[in-house]
Structure formats: structure tokens, C-alpha cells
Design an enzyme around this catalytic site. Structure first.
Site, mmCIF file in Angstrom:
data_model
loop_
_atom_site.group_PDB
_atom_site.id
_atom_site.type_symbol
_atom_site.label_atom_id
_atom_site.label_comp_id
_atom_site.label_asym_id
_atom_site.label_seq_id
_atom_site.Cartn_x
_atom_site.Cartn_y
_atom_site.Cartn_z
ATOM 1 N N ASP A 27 17.485 62.632 59.818
ATOM 2 C CA ASP A 27 16.949 61.076 57.981
ATOM 3 C C ASP A 27 15.668 62.179 58.018
ATOM 4 O O ASP A 27 14.648 60.525 57.454
ATOM 5 C CB ASP A 27 17.169 59.214 58.979
ATOM 6 C CG ASP A 27 18.332 58.621 59.273
ATOM 7 O OD1 ASP A 27 19.552 60.100 59.114
ATOM 8 O OD2 ASP A 27 18.142 58.271 60.036
ATOM 9 N N GLU A 195 26.219 55.966 52.099
ATOM 10 C CA GLU A 195 24.241 55.396 52.683
ATOM 11 C C GLU A 195 23.902 57.217 52.313
ATOM 12 O O GLU A 195 23.554 58.068 51.540
ATOM 13 C CB GLU A 195 24.283 55.560 53.674
ATOM 14 C CG GLU A 195 24.854 56.942 54.917
ATOM 15 C CD GLU A 195 25.350 56.777 56.401
ATOM 16 O OE1 GLU A 195 24.529 55.387 56.090
ATOM 17 O OE2 GLU A 195 24.835 57.479 57.599
#
Length: 316
Positions: A27, A195
């Protein structure tokens, strides 16, 4: 116990790797500040609620600058009474010389996920938490994967978050203090959105990119849409980064520009495996690729590479 202690100590040492993948983690959010790039990833230890900053002069060699936020020291995090808390998917924004660090807090079950924000005077921190959650999940919405885009055209800041099981994107205009919302904007859901939304502006086009698929299988990939506005409406443009014969599940990325050369790069995580049968286990790795645009401003398909990664020093 000895192995755990050694693992912790290793995280405090400078990290200097020079090839794809560039480091362990997931991430990644990368920003260019001055002559340096700053990287904020999900740390490669599960259920350890800390965040750290990494610095690079060229996108290839990264040095860990230390822990910038420890969730054990943020009182509101434990107020939900959950037995454990996770920390993941951070993002950084800069406005008027201040730095704002946004981050996801778990668990998502039995208590809802939340997003917090902390403030600092430099990209290396230290950061002071605002004292409360900025956004809390519920009613099918998961408060995860924050991203804040400060529009250079007018200085307004836009907050993007959400996704995963609910696959719902929410967009807010930030208040001037950057730690609260001015208003929520009703937006259409981008095609194939799951997402990890990210916004960047190139020339006059706003690029909303995001992850699609399941985080731990080969369907995880990066898609994007374009607009004349940071809040849409979006025109879906397709998939630009997907699994190949050597790597699976590339995604949850950020785009960063070298402002001196006008080159763009994508920093993302992936699984270093060629097998297709999920779920994938073990640690994810971060990698960097150069981004190319065609004469219409559309992003060309991105190919994952090994070994030599892009080098892009920022000149004065």
C-alpha cells in the site's frame, strides 16, 4: 523471542536496495517534496500499529527515517474496545507548509474500520494526531484506504476513501484545517472499483486510479478513469497493471511526478510468485515502474519489471 527482537531492530536500520522489488511492504504512498521522494507504506508486520517514513533521492534506494506514528500512543484508537488494532494504507498531503498524514485503522470486524489524521511540520514528522477519527465505517461502507489530493489549480483538497467488500468510493472536500470535512460530494461509482483510490493531475486531465479484484489473488490489478474534474464524472479507461507469469496481484499504488523532468512513475505492491492459485501468503513487495502516456493523454499498459528499477533524481 530473539527472532522477534531481531526483526524489530532490523526495521530501525537504513534500507538500501537498488532493484525491483525495492523493499518489503504494501500500500505505498509516495510524494515528491523538494529534492526527495517520501514513501509511506503499510509496514511488513501484521497487526503492528506503527507507520514509518522512507526517503529516496532517486526512487531506487530508500532509507528508513524512523517511526512517524505509533497507534499505541493514540488514545481514540483503543476506544472501540477491540482486542487488537491494525494500521495500514497511509497517505500524505502537503498544504501551506504543513504535512497531513492519513491512515487506516482496523479491525473491520467486530468494530468498524476508521481513518485518522495526524499533522507535522515536515514529511519526516514528528506527527501529532488530531485526537479523533476523521471517518468511521458502517452501513456497508468500509472506512479504508484514504487519499488526499490538493488541486494545484485552486488549492482545494479532496479526500477519497472506501472500497473492499462494500466497494463504495466516497469523496469529501476537506475543510481549511485539513483535519475535518467541509462537505461530502455525491459521486458515481467508477467502473471496476474495489479499493485504493488515487488521484493525480497531468496537464488538464484528472486521473482517478484504483485497485480491482481481491487483494490476495491474481485478480488484483490497477484500473483508471479520467475526468475534467477531481470529483468526476468518470470515463473508464481500462486496466493498466495486472498479473503476469512472474508476479501476482499488483495494486494499491500511487503515482508520483518528477517535476524537474516531467516524468511520471507508479509505485505499487505485488506478490513475487508465478503461481495462480490463491490465496497468496507471505510478504508483499514494493516496486517502481515508469509511466508512459500516449498522444491522447491515456496511460499506456504498464509492464512489471525485475532487477533494475527506474532512477529519477529530482534536479533543482
Amino acid at each position: 523471542m530473539t527472532l522477534l527482537r531481531l526483526s524489530f531492530v532490523s526495521l530501525l536500520l537504513p534500507l538500501s536496495l537498488a532493484a525491483n522489488p525495492v523493499m518489503d511492504g504494501a500500500d505505498p504512498h509516495v510524494s515528491a517534496v523538494g529534492r526527495d521522494y517520501w514513501l509511506y507504506p503499510t509496514e511488513p508486520r501484521s497487526r503492528n500499529p506503527i507507520f514509518a517514513a522512507y526517503r529516496s533521492s532517486d526512487l531506487r534506494t530508500w532509507k528508513r527515517e524512523g517511526t512517524i506514528l505509533d497507534l499505541d500512543k493514540v488514545p481514540w484508537v483503543k476506544a472501540d474496545g477491540a482486542p487488537w488494532h491494525g494500521a495500514w494504507a497511509p497517505a500524505m498531503a502537503e498544504k501551506r507548509g504543513k504535512f497531513y498524514f492519513y491512515y487506516s485503522v482496523g479491525p473491520q470486524n467486530p468494530t468498524p474500520s476508521r481513518i485518522g489524521v495526524a499533522v507535522g511540520n515536515s514529511p519526516a514528522g514528528p506527527f501529532t494526531d488530531s485526537g479523533k477519527a476523521l471517518l468511521t465505517g458502517g452501513d456497508g461502507f468500509e472506512a479504508i484506504d484514504p487519499m488526499v489530493f490538493v488541486d494545484p489549480k485552486d488549492g482545494r483538497a479532496w479526500f477519497y476513501a472506501g472500497g473492499s467488500a462494500g466497494a463504495k468510493l466516497r469523496v469529501f472536500e476537506m475543510a481549511d484545517d485539513m483535519i475535518s470535512f467541509k462537505r461530502e460530494v455525491d459521486v458515481a461509482q467508477p467502473e471496476n472499483f474495489t479499493e485504493g483510490a488515487f488521484m493525480h493531475l497531468r496537464d488538464k486531465t484528472y486521473y482517478l486510479s484504483y485497485s480491482h479484484g481481491k487483494w490476495n489473488d491474481s485478480s488484483y490489478s490497477v484500473h483508471y478513469a479520467t475526468s475534467d474534474s477531481p470529483t468526476g464524472p468518470w470515463k473508464y479507461r481500462g486496466c493498466i497493471l495486472e498479473s503476469d507469469d512472474k508476479h501476482q496481484g499488483p495494486g494499491h499504488h500511487s503515482f508520483v511526478e518528477n517535476r524537474s523532468t516531467r516524468e511520471w512513475f507508479i509505485v505499487y505492491h505485488r506478490w513475487e510468485t508465478g503461481r495462480k492459485d490463491p490465496p497468496f501468503r507471505g510478504g508483499r513487495k514494493l516496486a517502481v515502474e515508469k509511466v508512459e502516456y500516449d498522444d491522447k493523454g491515456l496511460i499506456k499498459k504498464i509492464k512489471m519489471t525485475d532487477g533494475k528499477s527506474p532512477v529519477s533524481p529530482i534536479r533543482r
